[in-house]
Design a protein around this motif. Structure first.
Motif, PDB file in Angstrom:
ATOM      1  N   VAL A  54       0.959  -1.169   0.070  1.00  0.00           N
ATOM      2  CA  VAL A  54       0.001  -0.133   0.090  1.00  0.00           C
ATOM      3  C   VAL A  54       0.880   1.127   0.175  1.00  0.00           C
ATOM      4  CG1 VAL A  54      -1.942   1.179   1.074  1.00  0.00           C
ATOM      5  CG2 VAL A  54      -1.691  -1.323   1.457  1.00  0.00           C
ATOM      6  N   SER A  55       0.907   2.066  -0.996  1.00  0.00           N
ATOM      7  CA  SER A  55       1.640   3.181  -1.258  1.00  0.00           C
ATOM      8  C   SER A  55       0.746   4.269  -0.630  1.00  0.00           C
ATOM      9  CB  SER A  55       1.983   3.538  -2.749  1.00  0.00           C
ATOM     10  OG  SER A  55       0.893   3.562  -3.279  1.00  0.00           O
ATOM     11  N   MET A  56       1.642   5.617  -0.212  1.00  0.00           N
ATOM     12  CA  MET A  56       1.224   6.681   0.159  1.00  0.00           C
ATOM     13  C   MET A  56       0.427   6.685   1.631  1.00  0.00           C
ATOM     14  SD  MET A  56       2.033   8.961  -2.070  1.00  0.00           S
ATOM     15  CE  MET A  56       2.761   8.973  -3.876  1.00  0.00           C
ATOM     16  N   CYS A  57       0.842   5.847   2.411  1.00  0.00           N
ATOM     17  CA  CYS A  57       0.085   5.485   3.586  1.00  0.00           C
ATOM     18  C   CYS A  57       0.190   6.773   4.480  1.00  0.00           C
ATOM     19  CB  CYS A  57       0.514   4.267   4.142  1.00  0.00           C
ATOM     20  SG  CYS A  57       0.262   2.755   3.335  1.00  0.00           S
ATOM     21  N   PHE A  58       1.278   7.461   4.449  1.00  0.00           N
ATOM     22  CA  PHE A  58       1.601   8.518   5.325  1.00  0.00           C
ATOM     23  C   PHE A  58       1.677  10.123   4.653  1.00  0.00           C
ATOM     24  CE2 PHE A  58       3.432   4.593   6.823  1.00  0.00           C
ATOM     25  CZ  PHE A  58       3.122   4.641   8.302  1.00  0.00           C
ATOM     26  N   GLY A  59       1.134  10.006   3.580  1.00  0.00           N
ATOM     27  CA  GLY A  59       1.087  11.412   2.897  1.00  0.00           C
ATOM     28  C   GLY A  59       1.369  11.101   1.457  1.00  0.00           C
ATOM     29  N   ASP A  60       0.649  12.152   0.723  1.00  0.00           N
ATOM     30  CA  ASP A  60       0.576  12.024  -0.752  1.00  0.00           C
ATOM     31  C   ASP A  60       0.829  13.502  -1.208  1.00  0.00           C
ATOM     32  OD1 ASP A  60      -0.976  12.830  -3.301  1.00  0.00           O
ATOM     33  OD2 ASP A  60      -1.367  10.681  -3.052  1.00  0.00           O
ATOM     34  N   PRO A  61       1.708  13.457  -2.259  1.00  0.00           N
ATOM     35  CA  PRO A  61       2.246  14.861  -2.719  1.00  0.00           C
ATOM     36  C   PRO A  61       1.094  15.865  -3.274  1.00  0.00           C
ATOM     37  CG  PRO A  61       2.926  13.249  -4.019  1.00  0.00           C
ATOM     38  CD  PRO A  61       2.311  12.364  -3.077  1.00  0.00           C
ATOM     39  N   TRP A  62       0.159  14.893  -3.723  1.00  0.00           N
ATOM     40  CA  TRP A  62      -1.141  15.805  -4.395  1.00  0.00           C
ATOM     41  C   TRP A  62      -2.094  16.053  -3.484  1.00  0.00           C
ATOM     42  CZ3 TRP A  62       1.015  11.461  -6.548  1.00  0.00           C
ATOM     43  CH2 TRP A  62       2.095  11.811  -7.611  1.00  0.00           C
ATOM     44  N   GLU A  63      -2.396  15.130  -2.495  1.00  0.00           N
ATOM     45  CA  GLU A  63      -3.588  15.207  -1.607  1.00  0.00           C
ATOM     46  C   GLU A  63      -3.348  15.526  -0.229  1.00  0.00           C
ATOM     47  OE1 GLU A  63      -6.230  11.663  -1.443  1.00  0.00           O
ATOM     48  OE2 GLU A  63      -5.982  11.446  -3.765  1.00  0.00           O
ATOM     49  N   GLY A  64      -1.963  15.609   0.006  1.00  0.00           N
ATOM     50  CA  GLY A  64      -1.427  15.880   1.363  1.00  0.00           C
ATOM     51  C   GLY A  64      -1.618  14.664   2.473  1.00  0.00           C
ATOM     52  N   ALA A  65      -2.014  15.287   3.584  1.00  0.00           N
ATOM     53  CA  ALA A  65      -2.261  14.055   4.692  1.00  0.00           C
ATOM     54  C   ALA A  65      -3.294  13.104   4.320  1.00  0.00           C
ATOM     55  CB  ALA A  65      -2.633  14.902   6.112  1.00  0.00           C
ATOM     56  N   VAL A  66      -3.183  11.775   4.812  1.00  0.00           N
ATOM     57  CA  VAL A  66      -3.847  10.694   4.526  1.00  0.00           C
ATOM     58  C   VAL A  66      -4.510  10.214   5.761  1.00  0.00           C
ATOM     59  CG1 VAL A  66      -4.019   8.187   3.339  1.00  0.00           C
ATOM     60  CG2 VAL A  66      -2.562  10.299   2.486  1.00  0.00           C
ATOM     61  N   ALA A  67      -5.771   9.959   5.810  1.00  0.00           N
ATOM     62  CA  ALA A  67      -6.598   9.487   6.915  1.00  0.00           C
ATOM     63  C   ALA A  67      -5.926   8.282   7.249  1.00  0.00           C
ATOM     64  CB  ALA A  67      -8.114   9.705   7.084  1.00  0.00           C
ATOM     65  N   PRO A  68      -5.341   7.909   8.484  1.00  0.00           N
ATOM     66  CA  PRO A  68      -5.217   6.372   8.850  1.00  0.00           C
ATOM     67  C   PRO A  68      -6.272   5.578   8.643  1.00  0.00           C
ATOM     68  CG  PRO A  68      -4.323   7.877  10.383  1.00  0.00           C
ATOM     69  CD  PRO A  68      -5.315   8.960   9.511  1.00  0.00           C
ATOM     70  N   GLU A  69      -7.547   5.756   8.715  1.00  0.00           N
ATOM     71  CA  GLU A  69      -8.643   5.092   8.592  1.00  0.00           C
ATOM     72  C   GLU A  69      -8.819   4.459   6.985  1.00  0.00           C
ATOM     73  OE1 GLU A  69      -8.962   6.848  12.183  1.00  0.00           O
ATOM     74  OE2 GLU A  69      -8.785   7.747  10.280  1.00  0.00           O
ATOM     75  N   GLN A  70      -8.456   5.485   6.189  1.00  0.00           N
ATOM     76  CA  GLN A  70      -8.285   5.125   4.697  1.00  0.00           C
ATOM     77  C   GLN A  70      -7.350   4.170   4.274  1.00  0.00           C
ATOM     78  OE1 GLN A  70      -8.998   8.774   2.215  1.00  0.00           O
ATOM     79  NE2 GLN A  70      -7.545   7.788   0.793  1.00  0.00           N
ATOM     80  N   VAL A  71      -6.009   4.398   5.071  1.00  0.00           N
ATOM     81  CA  VAL A  71      -4.855   3.263   4.730  1.00  0.00           C
ATOM     82  C   VAL A  71      -5.501   1.814   5.243  1.00  0.00           C
ATOM     83  CG1 VAL A  71      -2.693   2.651   5.414  1.00  0.00           C
ATOM     84  CG2 VAL A  71      -3.123   4.906   4.947  1.00  0.00           C
TER      85      VAL A  71
END
Length: 305
Positions: free
Chosen positions: A147-164
């Protein structure tokens, strides 16, 4: 002299990704004979899981266009696992033809990266993986999920842990025996690691099924690894010499260097089975062939660079 710390495992499995995740980012094509020798040297250094290559379309990752040739040329070491990445059913066909026993699929925790990397959406990406995983399991192969982009995405910013956690759970439900959580752009910090692991466990994924894959963009890879080990993770992805990044995320720098990880594990008295001197010599050998010094601090310190 090792100084153990409480709450840590006695042994950690190092999932070596240098030959695939590392070399796929090289601007020049690395000869297949060099890749085969690299894998041979890594095995001789004691690493027991070596991700060899990827059956991705050569148009997208030309550095791995020789995947089939590499597996035919590779002299396998007894007791060493050589997983390969398969992006789709065509890749699965090629993997089965090559006689592999362990494959990996690559998912995204964010919609934007799924669109850019997989030409899909966050939800529809699973339709790509399901037939691949099904065929692999029916053929007796083990399947790992990334699973990529688990701790941040360069386009979306912060990624919710629940989404991961939701993506991770779906991969587990498909039959992936292990899911590797990737900090693709290296923005995670130890508290964030705790939050993501907590969310995965709350979603029903056992810690024993989880691995971690950290990039050292902001110098946090070892700190994040230690946080994960304290929470029960027992498999850590790393790349010999610190090779690699992500070809689809320009802000991503190198992976956690395997030598830096081994140095920390040695200092904590945690077993891993790797001969550090042999591993450093291997990374120096590869750096010579790539025409630049290794980014690993431990390699530079022990090799006198």
């Amino acid at each position: 002299m090792p100084v153990p710390a409480p709450g840590l495992p006695e042994h950690v499995t190092i999932y070596e990704v240098g030959a695939r995740d590392g070399l796929q980012n090289e601007s020049a094509i690395v000869p297949v004979e060099v890749k085969a020798e690299f894998l041979h040297r890594l095995a001789a250094a004691g690493l027991r899981v070596l991700e060899a290559t990827s059956f991705v379309h050569p148009k997208w990752v030309p550095q791995l266009a020789d995947a089939g040739d590499l597996l035919r040329l590779l002299v396998r070491t007894d007791g060493v696992d050589y997983p390969v990445l398969v992006p789709n059913e065509r890749g699965m066909d090629r993997a089965l033809d090559a006689g592999v026993s362990h494959v990996a699929v690559f998912a995204s925790a964010t919609d934007t990266f799924a669109q850019r990397n997989l030409n899909s959406t966050l939800d529809s990406q699973f339709a790509m993986f399901e037939p691949v995983v099904k065929r692999a399991l029916e053929g007796g192969l083990r399947v790992r999920g990334y699973v990529s982009m688990c701790f941040g995405d360069p386009w979306e910013g912060a990624v919710a842990p629940e989404q991961v956690a939701a993506v991770t759970r779906r991969l587990a439900e498909m039959g992936c025996h292990q899911i590797s959580l990737g900090d693709t752009i290296g923005t995670g910090t130890p508290g964030h690691v705790d939050a993501v692991l907590d969310a995965c466990v709350a979603a029903g994924v056992a810690v024993r099924q989880l691995a971690v894959h950290f990039h050292d963009t902001y110098g946090q890879a070892l700190a994040n690894t230690l946080a994960a080990l304290r929470r029960g993770v027992r498999t850590v992805d790393a790349s010999a010499g610190g090779l690699g990044g992500c070809p689809y995320a320009e802000s991503a720098t190198g992976n956690l260097a395997t030598e830096d990880l081994v140095w920390m594990l040695d200092g904590l008295g945690i077993g891993h089975g790797v001969d550090l001197d042999a591993l450093v010599a291997t990374s120096v050998w590869m750096a010579e062939r790539l025409g630049r010094p290794s980014p690993s601090r431990v390699v530079r310190a022990l090799a006198g660079d």
